[in-house]
Design a protein around this motif. Structure first.
Motif, short mmCIF file in Angstrom:
data_model
loop_
_atom_site.label_atom_id
_atom_site.label_comp_id
_atom_site.label_asym_id
_atom_site.label_seq_id
_atom_site.Cartn_x
_atom_site.Cartn_y
_atom_site.Cartn_z
N TRP A 28 -10.97 -5.93 -14.09
CA TRP A 28 -10.50 -5.20 -12.92
C TRP A 28 -10.35 -3.70 -13.20
O TRP A 28 -10.61 -2.88 -12.33
N ARG B 150 -12.56 -1.31 -10.59
CA ARG B 150 -11.95 -0.32 -9.68
C ARG B 150 -12.79 0.95 -9.58
O ARG B 150 -12.71 1.65 -8.57
N VAL C 51 -8.34 -3.61 -3.67
CA VAL C 51 -9.74 -3.25 -3.95
C VAL C 51 -10.69 -4.14 -3.15
O VAL C 51 -11.65 -3.65 -2.54
N SER D 277 -10.99 -3.13 0.41
CA SER D 277 -11.40 -1.74 0.63
C SER D 277 -12.93 -1.65 0.78
O SER D 277 -13.64 -2.64 0.62
N HIS E 191 -14.85 -0.41 -1.30
CA HIS E 191 -15.42 -0.68 -2.62
C HIS E 191 -15.51 -2.19 -2.90
O HIS E 191 -16.23 -2.62 -3.78
N GLY E 192 -14.79 -2.97 -2.13
CA GLY E 192 -14.72 -4.41 -2.38
C GLY E 192 -15.97 -5.15 -1.96
O GLY E 192 -16.97 -4.57 -1.53
N SER F 174 -3.14 -0.17 -0.12
CA SER F 174 -3.62 1.04 -0.82
C SER F 174 -2.57 2.13 -0.88
O SER F 174 -2.60 2.96 -1.79
#
Length: 192
Positions: A21, A25, A106, A109, A111-112, A165
């Protein structure tokens, strides 16, 4: 050969996941190697392969684990008879999300993983629908119901993601009251 103690296995897996993780990230999954994960976690590559086939398998197991927790929570909520207590149910789900916020913030988001978000929405929908009664509405077409479903689910995911977040600056009970009054204004007088 003696089996390892379950506590040791879980701690090892947790350490490997934490190392993964840390990398995930900031980087896409295809740029993360087993070698990097094991170096950060302090294990050898063989230890990694005791639990996972590859980095994608690890990621998939993390996602499945979180979604299984959510699914169990929602199944328990839906098993209750009568009108659901959406504030309490949302609190239960958000408490779970907060306790796993390192992952959830994450995953939800940009980015996920989009498939995680889709699966999460599908788990949430029966709860939201039962509260709102959207699929029981006779005056709506199927297309209109589908659009409303996507509207509510996208909004829920967006506010939960933003709340996670932000480091949960807004207390949970205040966040729930705000989210419900804002997203379900016609229902707010019925919220209990």
């Amino acid at each position: 050969m003696m089996k390892k103690q379950p506590q040791v296995t879980e701690r090892t897996k947790a350490n490997l996941c934490k190392a993964f993780w840390k990398l995930y990230r900031t980087r896409p999954i295809d740029k993360i190697t087993v070698r990097e994960i094991t170096e950060i976690a302090g294990y050898n590559r063989g230890t990694f392969y005791l639990y996972y086939r590859d980095v994608n398998d690890m990621f998939s197991q993390i996602e499945d684990s979180l979604l299984n927790i959510v699914e169990d929570l929602i199944d328990d909520m839906l098993a209750q008879e009568g009108r659901i207590d959406i504030a309490s149910n949302m609190g239960t789900i958000l408490t779970m999300a907060k306790s796993h916020s390192a992952y959830m913030s994450v995953l939800l988001s940009d980015h996920g993983d989009p498939t995680f978000v889709t699966r999460f929405k599908e788990l949430l929908w029966p709860l939201v629908d039962r509260y709102l009664g959207i699929t029981q509405s006779v005056e709506m077409t199927r297309d209109e119901r589908d659009l409303l479903k996507q509207f509510y689910l996208a909004g829920l995911i967006a506010v939960v993601s933003a709340w996670l977040s932000s480091g949960n600056r807004m207390p949970l009970d205040r966040f729930i009251a705000f989210a419900l009054a804002t997203m379900f204004p016609s229902q707010s007088e019925n919220i209990r």
